[in-house]
Scaffold this motif. Structure first.
Motif, PDB file in Angstrom:
ATOM      1  N   GLN A 170      14.407  -6.869  -2.291  1.00 41.66           N
ATOM      2  CA  GLN A 170      14.278  -8.190  -2.887  1.00 41.66           C
ATOM      3  C   GLN A 170      12.811  -8.616  -2.964  1.00 41.66           C
ATOM      4  O   GLN A 170      12.375  -9.180  -3.962  1.00 41.66           O
ATOM      5  CB  GLN A 170      15.069  -9.215  -2.073  1.00 41.66           C
ATOM      6  N   PHE A 171      12.055  -8.318  -1.919  1.00 44.20           N
ATOM      7  CA  PHE A 171      10.631  -8.618  -1.937  1.00 44.20           C
ATOM      8  C   PHE A 171       9.945  -7.885  -3.085  1.00 44.20           C
ATOM      9  O   PHE A 171       9.088  -8.446  -3.788  1.00 44.20           O
ATOM     10  CB  PHE A 171       9.986  -8.235  -0.601  1.00 44.20           C
ATOM     11  N   GLY A 172      10.303  -6.625  -3.284  1.00 47.26           N
ATOM     12  CA  GLY A 172       9.723  -5.860  -4.381  1.00 47.26           C
ATOM     13  C   GLY A 172      10.015  -6.485  -5.735  1.00 47.26           C
ATOM     14  O   GLY A 172       9.139  -6.554  -6.607  1.00 47.26           O
ATOM     15  N   ILE A 173      11.236  -6.957  -5.918  1.00 49.78           N
ATOM     16  CA  ILE A 173      11.606  -7.565  -7.197  1.00 49.78           C
ATOM     17  C   ILE A 173      10.854  -8.875  -7.404  1.00 49.78           C
ATOM     18  O   ILE A 173      10.367  -9.161  -8.509  1.00 49.78           O
ATOM     19  CB  ILE A 173      13.129  -7.775  -7.265  1.00 49.78           C
ATOM     20  N   HIS A 241      12.748  -1.095   6.249  1.00 46.44           N
ATOM     21  CA  HIS A 241      12.449  -2.174   5.309  1.00 46.44           C
ATOM     22  C   HIS A 241      11.040  -2.728   5.529  1.00 46.44           C
ATOM     23  O   HIS A 241      10.356  -3.082   4.566  1.00 46.44           O
ATOM     24  CB  HIS A 241      13.488  -3.291   5.450  1.00 46.44           C
ATOM     25  N   GLY A 242      10.623  -2.799   6.769  1.00 49.08           N
ATOM     26  CA  GLY A 242       9.290  -3.304   7.047  1.00 49.08           C
ATOM     27  C   GLY A 242       8.214  -2.433   6.445  1.00 49.08           C
ATOM     28  O   GLY A 242       7.257  -2.935   5.836  1.00 49.08           O
ATOM     29  N   GLY A 249       3.644  -4.432  -0.693  1.00 47.80           N
ATOM     30  CA  GLY A 249       2.605  -5.447  -0.596  1.00 47.80           C
ATOM     31  C   GLY A 249       1.244  -4.980  -1.069  1.00 47.80           C
ATOM     32  O   GLY A 249       0.394  -5.805  -1.422  1.00 47.80           O
ATOM     33  N   LEU A 250       1.008  -3.667  -1.083  1.00 51.69           N
ATOM     34  CA  LEU A 250      -0.255  -3.154  -1.605  1.00 51.69           C
ATOM     35  C   LEU A 250      -0.444  -3.505  -3.073  1.00 51.69           C
ATOM     36  O   LEU A 250      -1.570  -3.559  -3.570  1.00 51.69           O
ATOM     37  CB  LEU A 250      -0.329  -1.632  -1.416  1.00 51.69           C
ATOM     38  N   PRO A 287       1.889   3.919  -2.784  1.00 52.55           N
ATOM     39  CA  PRO A 287       3.287   3.582  -2.498  1.00 52.55           C
ATOM     40  C   PRO A 287       4.302   4.591  -3.020  1.00 52.55           C
ATOM     41  O   PRO A 287       5.241   4.954  -2.282  1.00 52.55           O
ATOM     42  CB  PRO A 287       3.448   2.197  -3.146  1.00 52.55           C
ATOM     43  N   PRO A 288       4.188   5.091  -4.281  1.00 50.38           N
ATOM     44  CA  PRO A 288       5.173   6.094  -4.715  1.00 50.38           C
ATOM     45  C   PRO A 288       5.157   7.353  -3.863  1.00 50.38           C
ATOM     46  O   PRO A 288       6.218   7.942  -3.603  1.00 50.38           O
ATOM     47  CB  PRO A 288       4.742   6.396  -6.162  1.00 50.38           C
ATOM     48  N   VAL A 289       3.983   7.759  -3.396  1.00 48.70           N
ATOM     49  CA  VAL A 289       3.903   8.956  -2.557  1.00 48.70           C
ATOM     50  C   VAL A 289       4.589   8.706  -1.214  1.00 48.70           C
ATOM     51  O   VAL A 289       5.422   9.506  -0.757  1.00 48.70           O
ATOM     52  CB  VAL A 289       2.436   9.370  -2.342  1.00 48.70           C
TER      53      VAL A 289
END
Length: 468
Positions: A170-173, A241-242, A249-250, A287-289
């Protein structure tokens, strides 16, 4: 290995709105696919000589890019945004439908814009345009609807997660919605800042340069949310999740950095151009890595239920495509980044390594959204998926890989981008073979895209099932 739960449950409130945005995204792919056939045929050796396609090439390319990237990705972002909605009552329901209606109307106008006067295609980066009133009217209406949806999403009450203290998906969205609004604000800021003396491609290159870079972060975040939810469905997520939220957040840096760039640097300066490029070069990949590798290891070490093998294939192939695009991005670094004419961000006579790079990345995003659609359809209450769903990710992925291999090899032989027919200068066997591979890969990818559409349209029209 401990698994963590990532999911986006469908509520009665979010169901119809998510379905509407999904229908819009599927419709955009249908339109993009029709134009992609013209694009591929007009670049494929021998075939191009038998079809009078060159005059249509640039118009088809503009609309193919805009519908397969901008309108499809934005519409699918609307699906994700819808899944965070709860509470708010009638007022938010009206806002959601208004946002969807505006975006659908805008997309329809864009599709019809070639019929609204001479289209005059301009091949600027990120959001190529047809310079006529119909196109820009449609674009403004579409972006207005999407902005309303993004803003409303940020204003909605967050959905709680009873087990975890942090809801990373949800944070990502929410972060994706914030980036979307920042990108659209950058478009507006740029439109007010571009010198009146600049016309044509120079003008739109600058107008969409900053916001276009920001949108790549929105696409990447939603791809990662897809990976996490699909990985959860096949039992392959060991990232807490953390940690996931910290990695998301990056991507907040561009939200705060964008106004700084606009304030510090004139829009027609090299520093402005370079600052947004550095954001993407150094801010996109980590992040994707760090999310993708644990999911891949979970897949390798785990077992997948037979009815989830298509989701497993989606995650693996999406990871491969993103990695291929990333490697190609590093290969073009320092080679194609040159001072544009009049310096105004216009990159002319650049070869096909650049589209090879972004087709890898956008192909990864597209496939992740396809997989998320398969994951979501039962939750929306739609019918069963056809058996070809097991093969569709492989067809699409193989086509995309061949396509970018052909583009990359042609790029290393200095075949130029954004041209077709004899303008490609296929004067050696290597160039001809490379573009032939591109053509074959493009057609296979189109077959994979059509297979996806067949699966989805059949599921959505074959009757309801129990809602997930």
């Amino acid at each position: 290995m401990k698994n963590f739960s990532y999911s986006l449950p469908v509520t009665e409130e979010s169901r119809s709105l998510a379905t509407g945005w999904l229908v819009l995204s599927i419709g955009s792919l249908v339109i993009a696919g029709l134009f992609s056939i013209l694009v591929v045929l007009s670049r494929t050796p021998f075939i191009q000589d038998f079809f009078p396609l060159i005059d249509l090439f640039h118009t088809a390319l503009v609309l193919h890019v805009d519908f397969s990237i901008i309108i499809f990705f934005f519409s699918f972002a609307g699906v994700f945004f819808s899944l965070t909605w709860q509470g708010g009552g009638l007022s938010y329901a009206i806002l959601g439908r208004l946002a969807l209606g505006l975006s659908a109307a805008g997309a329809s106008i864009i599709a019809l814009s070639p019929l609204m006067g001479a289209p005059k295609p301009l091949m600027n980066n990120y959001l190529p345009v047809l310079e006529n009133y119909g196109f820009f009217a449609g674009l403004v209406i579409f972006l207005s609807g999407f902005s309303l949806m993004s803003f409303s999403t940020l204003m909605k009450k967050p959905r709680s997660k009873p087990v975890e203290s942090v809801n990373a998906e949800q944070f990502g969205i929410y972060l994706a919605a914030a980036i979307a609004l920042t990108a659209i604000a950058s478009f507006v800021w740029s439109a007010l800042s571009v010198p009146d003396s600049l016309k044509g491609t120079d003008r739109y290159e600058l107008l969409f340069w900053g916001g276009g870079h920001l949108l790549q972060f929105m696409y990447a975040i939603l791809m990662l949310v897809s990976w996490l939810c699909l990985g959860n469905a096949i039992g392959a997520v060991s990232l807490s999740h953390g940690k996931a939220a910290l990695l998301f957040g990056l991507y907040i840096l561009p939200v705060f950095g964008t106004p700084v760039i606009h304030l510090l640097f004139p829009i027609d300066s090299y520093n402005y151009y370079r600052a947004f490029t550095l954001f993407m070069e150094y801010g996109m990949g980590l992040p994707p890595v760090l999310i993708g590798i644990p999911i891949l290891l979970g897949i390798i070490n785990g077992k997948t239920l037979p009815d989830m093998r298509h989701l497993r294939a989606v995650v693996i192939i999406s990871l491969i495509l993103f990695a291929a695009g990333g490697v190609l991005g590093f290969l073009i670094h320092g080679i194609n980044l040159q001072t544009p004419s009049h310096f105004h961000g216009v990159i002319e006579d650049i070869n096909l390594k650049i589209p090879a790079h972004y087709h890898g990345v956008t192909g990864a995003v597209s496939l992740s959204f396809m997989g998320f659609t398969y994951y979501l359809l039962p939750k929306l209450g739609f019918g069963r998926l056809l058996s070809i769903v097991r093969f569709q990710p492989y067809i699409y992925g193989a086509g995309q890989l061949l396509y970018i291999i052909g583009l990359a090899s042609a790029g290393f032989l200095n075949v130029q981008r954004k041209v077709a027919g004899s303008a490609q200068g296929l004067d050696t066997l290597g160039k001809t073979i490379s573009m032939g591979i591109m053509g074959i890969g493009g057609m296979i990818s189109i077959i994979g895209g059509v297979a996806f559409l067949v699966v989805v349209i059949y599921a959505m029209t074959s009757g309801k099932t129990s809602k997930g």
